[in-house]
Motif scaffolding. Structure first.
Motif, short mmCIF file in Angstrom:
data_model
loop_
_atom_site.label_atom_id
_atom_site.label_comp_id
_atom_site.label_asym_id
_atom_site.label_seq_id
_atom_site.Cartn_x
_atom_site.Cartn_y
_atom_site.Cartn_z
N LEU A 168 92.35 90.13 -29.26
CA LEU A 168 91.91 89.11 -30.22
C LEU A 168 90.59 88.47 -29.78
N LEU A 169 90.05 88.93 -28.65
CA LEU A 169 88.86 88.32 -28.08
C LEU A 169 87.73 89.33 -27.92
N ASN A 170 86.50 88.82 -27.90
CA ASN A 170 85.36 89.62 -27.46
C ASN A 170 85.14 89.29 -25.99
N ILE A 171 85.42 90.24 -25.11
CA ILE A 171 85.32 90.01 -23.67
C ILE A 171 84.09 90.73 -23.13
N PHE A 172 83.17 89.95 -22.55
CA PHE A 172 81.93 90.50 -22.01
C PHE A 172 81.98 90.38 -20.49
N GLU A 173 81.75 91.47 -19.79
CA GLU A 173 81.85 91.48 -18.33
C GLU A 173 80.50 91.72 -17.66
N ASN A 174 80.42 91.28 -16.39
CA ASN A 174 79.19 91.42 -15.60
C ASN A 174 77.98 90.80 -16.32
#
Length: 261
Positions: A168-174
């Protein structure tokens, strides 16, 4: 459905590597969803997996057979493993024998930040990260920005703690959080013990970016300088600080409370 019975099978070796190595998961851009709940949530919110893996011991289980049937209807590749091979890649004790192999989502970084989001600076505990993701999704947060050094969001421990919130989320890493926060056209709020303004006195009727940091060290100084507001959570003096996941949940749902007025 293809049956794999040998530990030397190349596909099985690849699955075991993804199951046991964070570095392999990051490099492959894939991860495993372990258990009925995560698999159901993925089908509901994101679509079909690359591969469905079941244990021979649970193919007759009602929930497993339902998910397997859905996958077969969508022409998803399905394989079965003997229970011993399945347990060697499962991260769940006494779980129901079904897993999905999925590509790790890679959302497009927005040009500006204009909706309620969370920025996580070097948050290292997988359980804390998963709990924050779960609370964020429940509170209607859309974006989560994770700095380098933050736990890998798609690791098995984080996903178990998240209970499907990932989908349900937009997860952005680094992510370079200084750059992201510079793009925000909404307030950036960080919790701090060095301020007198409480979370309950803050105006949370609008969208904000919540900024949380390392479990022991908190938010780094350079990122704290990007915060437009700092707030504190009132508590008994005998306790030095709240767990970061608990703090995040209090902040998220105080915002929900104010916006429901």
């Amino acid at each position: 459905m293809k049956s794999i019975t040998s530990r030397d099978n190349p596909q099985y070796k690849e699955l075991k590597l993804i199951a046991t190595s964070s570095q392999a998961r990051r490099k492959a851009g894939r991860t495993l969803l372990d258990g009925v709940h995560l698999c159901e949530a993925y089908l509901q919110h994101l679509g079909q997996p690359e591969l469905c893996i079941v244990s021979d011991a649970t193919t007759d289980d009602f929930e497993v057979s339902q998910l397997l049937s859905q996958c077969e209807q969508k022409n998803v590749r399905c394989i079965s493993l003997p229970e011993a091979l399945y347990q060697a890649i499962s991260q769940v004790e006494n779980g129901v024998g079904i897993m999905f192999l999925i590509a790790t989502p890679e959302p497009v970084l927005p040009n500006t930040i204009s909706e309620t989001s969370v920025a996580l600076d070097n948050l290292q505990d997988p359980g804390n990260l998963g709990s924050i993701l779960r609370s964020a999704a429940a509170a209607g947060v859309k974006n989560v920005f994770c700095s380098p050094g933050t736990a890998f969001a798609w690791s098995p421990k984080v996903m178990r703690a998240g209970m499907g919130a990932h989908f349900l989320l937009n997860i952005f890493e680094n992510i370079d959080l200084e750059e992201v926060l510079s793009k925000s056209n909404i307030p950036v709020l960080a919790t701090s013990s060095h301020t007198t303004k409480t979370i309950y006195q803050a105006d949370l009727s609008q969208a904000v970016v919540w900024l949380f940091g390392h479990e022991g060290q908190g938010v780094s100084d350079n990122l704290m300088a990007k915060a437009t507001h700092t707030v504190t959570i009132p508590q008994q003096a005998a306790i030095e600080s709240l767990n970061v996941a608990a703090s995040a949940a209090i902040c998220f749902f105080e915002q929900v409370r104010q916006q429901l007025k």
